[in-house]
Design an enzyme around this catalytic site. Structure first.
Site, short mmCIF file in Angstrom:
data_model
loop_
_atom_site.label_atom_id
_atom_site.label_comp_id
_atom_site.label_asym_id
_atom_site.label_seq_id
_atom_site.Cartn_x
_atom_site.Cartn_y
_atom_site.Cartn_z
N LYS A 241 6.11 -0.54 -1.76
CA LYS A 241 5.97 -1.95 -1.72
C LYS A 241 6.38 -2.54 -3.17
O LYS A 241 6.77 -1.84 -4.02
CB LYS A 241 4.14 -2.13 -1.76
CG LYS A 241 3.39 -2.03 -0.67
CD LYS A 241 1.90 -1.83 -0.95
CE LYS A 241 1.04 -1.64 0.33
NZ LYS A 241 1.00 -2.65 1.33
N ARG A 315 -2.73 2.57 10.54
CA ARG A 315 -3.06 2.57 11.69
C ARG A 315 -2.95 4.14 12.25
O ARG A 315 -3.48 4.33 13.34
CB ARG A 315 -1.93 1.64 12.71
CG ARG A 315 -0.67 1.97 12.61
CD ARG A 315 0.47 0.79 12.78
NE ARG A 315 0.09 -0.36 11.98
CZ ARG A 315 0.71 -1.43 11.97
NH1 ARG A 315 1.49 -1.70 12.99
NH2 ARG A 315 0.55 -2.35 11.30
#
Length: 462
Positions: A241, A315
């Protein structure tokens, strides 16, 4: 309109002296929309009693209006200033619940902040106190659970790792009869095939865990599984990120915090529903052992996932936990909460979570619980034609396609692990409302504990 004395004395609601009534009337005549929920008018009265009166709008007088009033009042008094609220005889029990929740939630202070009380002392005077006992207890337990969820999310990542998080909840569970907590460590995760959790946590010096918290009252007729994403810090992994994108990633375990806090709260209230909360816990870090874009992971159910983006890690851990719930726990309903995608905020802004479910009744009951709790969500679709976005040439699916509809496709990814429980499952992407940049109503700056209140309202009717 709610009148509150901020010096430990009653403002005389229902029987105010004539001079006070006149002062109140004069103040309200010059105020702009004084009845708006949470609007506060301060009436200083030096040398007289009460020395200060706060007039607070409750809107239509529903629970939400009273919650806003409570949160507004608690911010208007000093920590050393006793506060007394006197309610009239016609105030419904739900109003007291809203008022008390607002007072507690609006007065939240982080437990590791500089020394001082976590909240101020408030006295609420009522007639027929027994009428309000249950509402006050519901408010107290709900606020305490939300405080816990906020505390967990606020804790810095220098302290908060998977082992630490699990230990906190094991300790909390030990104080409540009927609750059990088990923790799977890396060796057991490997032996049982939790490939997604292991892959995401592989790059960190603090290994992953799977926390299982169970509440099994003898009177339960339904079994609900709650799954919460528990990434204790998210660097993005090798798909790193930006600095801006990383600075709040200590809150990436907010889904896990909500489900365990709500389960603890349900036990405190002795709710007659069996609950299993699953918190897959990992730190998504960068190192030579971190998983890579292009890796193929074998999930708990034996299917494979091509990891096209290591910053789509949530996920993967949720998939393992959902598959385990379906195969081993056989619940009546499965819910998952996750700070899953930035696309949630793009679609719905900072205050609204995205709700997904194939079950209209389940979706409706969750939305209603959220509305009652003051946590807003909006149902989004699960279109079959987007499933092809997940296609992979070398595995059963991609983890993170780049063709758009990010929040929707993430939900479709999770749906592949529900098996015959697909029509009894709901997913809530609550990334955006899990954090707020400034005090607003019953939310204090920082993590909001989003989902805890909704789950507790919903579990009470499940």
């Amino acid at each position: 309109m709610l009148a509150v004395g901020a010096d430990g004395r009653s403002p005389g609601v229902g029987g105010a002296p004539t001079d006070l009534e006149a002062e109140v009337a004069a103040l309200l005549s010059s105020a702009d929309d004084p009845g708006r929920p949470g609007a506060v008018q301060a009436l200083p009265r030096p040398t007289r009693q009460p020395a200060k009166v706060l007039l607070v709008g409750v809107g239509a007088g529903d629970e939400a209006g009273w919650r806003a009033a409570g949160a507004a009042v608690i911010r208007m008094v000093r920590p050393d200033e006793p506060l007394q609220i006197q309610l009239g005889e016609d105030v419904p029990a739900a109003a007291l619940r809203g008022l008390a929740e607002g007072l507690w939630l609006g007065g939240y202070r982080f437990r590791d902040a500089p020394k001082g009380p976590r909240s101020i002392e408030v006295t609420v005077a009522v007639t027929a106190a027994e009428t309000y006992e249950r509402s006050l207890e519901l408010a107290r337990v709900t606020a305490a659970a939300t405080w816990l969820a906020r505390d967990l999310a606020t804790m810095p990542p220098s302290v908060k790792n998977p082992a630490w998080f699990a230990a906190q909840i094991v300790a909390e569970a030990a104080t409540r009869p009927g609750l059990t907590a088990t923790v799977r460590e890396p060796e057991q995760l490997a032996a049982e095939g939790f490939g997604g959790i292991l892959a995401v946590g592989a790059g960190s010096a603090t290994p992953p865990r799977l926390l299982e918290l169970s509440w099994r009252p003898a009177t339960a007729s339904r079994h609900v599984v709650l799954v919460g994403k528990g990434i204790t810090f998210d660097t993005g992994g090798i798909s790193i990120k930006s600095r801006e994108g990383m600075k709040l990633m200590k809150k990436d375990m907010s889904g896990a915090a909500a489900v365990v806090a709500a389960t603890l709260g349900a036990a405190d209230l002795r709710l007659p529903v069996r609950i299993t909360a699953l918190a897959p816990l990992a730190e998504n870090a960068i190192s030579g052992s971190a998983y890579r874009p292009g890796d193929v992971i074998t999930q708990y159910d034996g299917t494979t996932t091509e990891t096209t983006n290591s910053d789509a890690e949530g996920r993967l851990v949720l998939a393992d936990a959902l598959a385990y719930a379906v195969a081993e726990l056989r619940p009546d309903v499965v819910l998952d909460l996750a700070t899953l995608t930035g696309a949630n905020a793009v679609a719905l802004g900072k205050r609204t979570a995205a709700l997904y479910s194939h079950n209209d009744e389940l979706a409706g009951s969750l939305a209603a619980a959220g509305a009652a709790a003051g946590e807003q969500m909006w149902r989004l679709p699960l279109p079959d034609e987007y499933r092809e976005y997940l296609d992979s040439d070398i595995a059963d699916r991609h983890s993170s396609p780049s063709r758009g509809a990010g929040s929707v496709v993430a939900a479709l990814f999770l749906s592949q692990f529900l098996g015959d429980l697909l029509d009894r499952w709901a997913h809530i992407d609550m990334s955006a409302p899990s954090w707020i940049e400034q005090d607003d109503g019953d939310l204090t700056k920082g993590p909001t504990g989003w989902g805890t209140r909704t789950l507790m309202r919903w579990l009470a009717t499940a």
